[in-house]
Scaffold this active site. Structure first.
Site, short mmCIF file in Angstrom:
data_model
loop_
_atom_site.label_atom_id
_atom_site.label_comp_id
_atom_site.label_asym_id
_atom_site.label_seq_id
_atom_site.Cartn_x
_atom_site.Cartn_y
_atom_site.Cartn_z
N ILE A 11 26.06 -22.62 5.97
CA ILE A 11 25.83 -23.98 5.54
C ILE A 11 24.76 -24.63 6.58
CG2 ILE A 11 26.94 -26.27 5.30
CD1 ILE A 11 29.51 -24.92 5.18
N PHE A 71 27.22 -26.81 13.87
CA PHE A 71 28.05 -25.84 12.87
C PHE A 71 28.47 -24.67 13.32
CE2 PHE A 71 24.54 -27.59 10.45
CZ PHE A 71 25.04 -27.94 9.03
N ALA A 73 30.70 -22.31 14.96
CA ALA A 73 32.04 -22.05 14.96
C ALA A 73 32.35 -20.80 14.42
CB ALA A 73 32.82 -23.29 14.45
N TYR A 139 42.62 -22.18 13.11
CA TYR A 139 41.02 -22.45 13.03
C TYR A 139 41.09 -24.07 12.51
CZ TYR A 139 37.27 -23.27 9.91
OH TYR A 139 36.15 -24.08 9.36
N LYS A 143 39.47 -27.41 14.70
CA LYS A 143 38.59 -28.36 14.32
C LYS A 143 39.23 -29.81 14.29
CE LYS A 143 35.21 -25.97 12.66
NZ LYS A 143 33.90 -26.18 12.63
N1 UFG Z 1 41.19 -15.45 -3.34
C1 UFG Z 1 41.64 -14.33 -3.95
N2 UFG Z 1 41.04 -13.08 -3.67
C2 UFG Z 1 40.10 -12.97 -2.83
C3 UFG Z 1 39.65 -14.03 -1.95
C4 UFG Z 1 40.15 -15.27 -2.21
O1 UFG Z 1 42.57 -14.38 -4.87
O2 UFG Z 1 39.56 -11.62 -2.57
C5 UFG Z 1 41.81 -16.79 -3.59
C6 UFG Z 1 42.40 -17.53 -2.04
O3 UFG Z 1 43.67 -16.58 -2.32
C7 UFG Z 1 42.37 -18.70 -2.60
C8 UFG Z 1 40.77 -18.84 -3.22
O4 UFG Z 1 40.72 -17.69 -3.85
O5 UFG Z 1 43.20 -19.23 -3.38
C9 UFG Z 1 39.70 -19.34 -2.37
O6 UFG Z 1 39.61 -18.60 -1.29
P1 UFG Z 1 38.53 -18.57 -0.03
O7 UFG Z 1 39.10 -17.31 0.88
O8 UFG Z 1 37.19 -18.29 -0.69
O9 UFG Z 1 38.62 -19.78 0.57
P2 UFG Z 1 39.96 -20.59 1.13
O10 UFG Z 1 40.09 -21.79 0.22
O11 UFG Z 1 40.89 -19.80 1.51
O12 UFG Z 1 39.03 -21.20 2.59
C10 UFG Z 1 38.06 -22.18 2.53
C11 UFG Z 1 37.29 -22.16 3.73
C12 UFG Z 1 38.01 -22.05 4.99
C13 UFG Z 1 38.68 -23.38 4.99
C14 UFG Z 1 39.74 -23.35 3.76
C15 UFG Z 1 40.49 -24.84 3.86
O13 UFG Z 1 36.49 -20.59 3.42
O14 UFG Z 1 37.23 -22.12 5.94
O15 UFG Z 1 38.98 -23.40 2.69
O16 UFG Z 1 41.62 -24.62 3.36
F1 UFG Z 1 39.52 -23.23 6.30
#
Ligand code: UFG
Length: 320
Positions: A11, A71, A73, A139, A143
């Site tokens: 970002i 940013f 972190a 995490y 923040k």
């Molecule tokens: N997911 C899958 N398969 C994968 C990866 C992710 O099904 O291989 C699902 C996760 O379970 C989730 C969604 O896709 O439901 C999104 O997952 P991400 O890992 O892409 O993102 P997150 O929502 O978990 O995380 C993001 C940011 C974090 C932040 C978070 C806040 O990456 O830094 O949102 O909730 F903390």
């Protein structure tokens, strides 16, 4: 001049590009632990680590810094549970070092990367800035601690701050010069595209029994160029407003929908494996963006199709 700490990351690099395109002078400070030097493009660059206050101080003495965008972190929820010390040290102690060096040098403006993870499991959706904060991992805690420190520093030292709480940053720059390059990659959209491309065997869908229309999690995917624009607007408003702002689209998209849209856009099948829930994942997470509009005049401009198209272009033509 604007100092962008962590400006070589995903970002951060898109924000630096936006700031330069809008006439700002920018210096990036990054320790390159997860960032990429190639992503800095035309900004000045200083190799620096938040744990080293002297190297930070030198940057403030060398350049005439008006404001800081921070940013730098660690940002993996799963890693933070396994290794909280890394998160509290870098994210909390590191930010305190930065704040104290800023104040020593009479710099009082900071725009900060916060996260939807400060909320924990949502009590209602769309979430808004009045929603309780109750992080469920180190995490998110790290923040939220910084958001609290900002408040006290504002009262005591006159710090001006805007903490931007991102929902799911996604997509890559429209001109293909910058993109998402994490190692290891854990985010949904790049992993779906890597499965489509054949770089990975499949995408694992974590959980199909959520209380959502198709049983998979719903998230608020926001294009990284829209996020970048919000940082520029925040810098322009920093003298008039201090506080927290959520950045998202007011709309949720499910994991299965992401797979389907990616198949439609690329014209290829995505091999899917159904798995159990990933620990710590809330079922539904999306945010109102009314406050971002009211305070910053910000509205996302790029839709889901653009997110997937730009991420696919990047996947096929990565520069780093
Ligand atoms: N997911 C899958 N398969 C994968 C990866 C992710 O099904 O291989 C699902 C996760 O379970 C989730 C969604 O896709 O439901 C999104 O997952 P991400 O890992 O892409 O993102 P997150 O929502 O978990 O995380 C993001 C940011 C974090 C932040 C978070 C806040 O990456 O830094 O949102 O909730 F903390």
């Amino acid at each position: 001049m604007i100092l962008v700490v962590g400006g070589a990351g995903y970002i951060g690099s898109h924000t630096v590009k936006n700031m330069i395109a809008n006439g700002y002078d920018v210096v990036v400070a990054d320790n390159l632990s997860t960032g990429h030097k190639e992503a800095v493009l035309t900004a000045d660059f200083e190799l620096a680590d938040l744990m080293d206050k002297d190297s930070l101080d030198k940057i403030f003495k060398k350049y005439k810094i008006d404001s800081v965008i921070h940013f730098a972190a660690f940002a993996s929820v799963a890693e933070s549970v396994k290794n909280p010390s890394k998160y509290y040290n870098n994210n909390v102690v590191g930010t305190l070092n930065l704040l104290n060096v800023m104040l020593d040098n009479n710099v009082k403006n900071i725009v900060f990367s916060s996260t939807a993870a400060v909320f924990g499991n949502p009590e209602y959706t769309p979430i808004d800035e009045n929603h309780n904060t109750n992080p469920i991992n180190p995490y998110g805690q790290s923040k939220l601690m910084i958001e609290k420190i900002f408040k006290d520093y504002r009262n005591a030292y006159g710090l001006n701050y805007i903490a931007l709480r991102y929902f799911n940053a996604s997509g890559c720059s429209l001109d293909g010069s910058l993109g998402e390059s994490h190692n290891p990659e854990t985010h949904l959209i790049p992993l779906v595209l890597k499965a489509i491309k054949g770089e990975n065997d499949s995408i694992k869908i974590f959980g199909t029994d959520y209380d959502t229309p198709d049983g998979t999690c719903i998230r608020d995917f926001i294009h990284v160029e829209d996020l970048a624009e919000a940082h520029r607007l925040a810098i322009e408003k920093i003298a008039d407003f201090s506080g927290v702002i959520n950045l998202g689209t007011n709309k949720g998209t499910s994991v299965r929908e992401i797979v389907k849209i990616s198949e439609d856009i690329t014209g290829k099948k995505c091999p899917v494996v159904l798995e159990g829930r990933r620990p710590g994942d809330p079922g539904i997470l999306y945010t109102s963006n009314q406050k971002a509009l009211d305070v910053l005049g910000w509205k996302p401009k790029l839709n889901m199709e653009t997110i997937i198209k730009t991420a696919w272009d990047w996947e096929l033509n990565k520069k780093y």
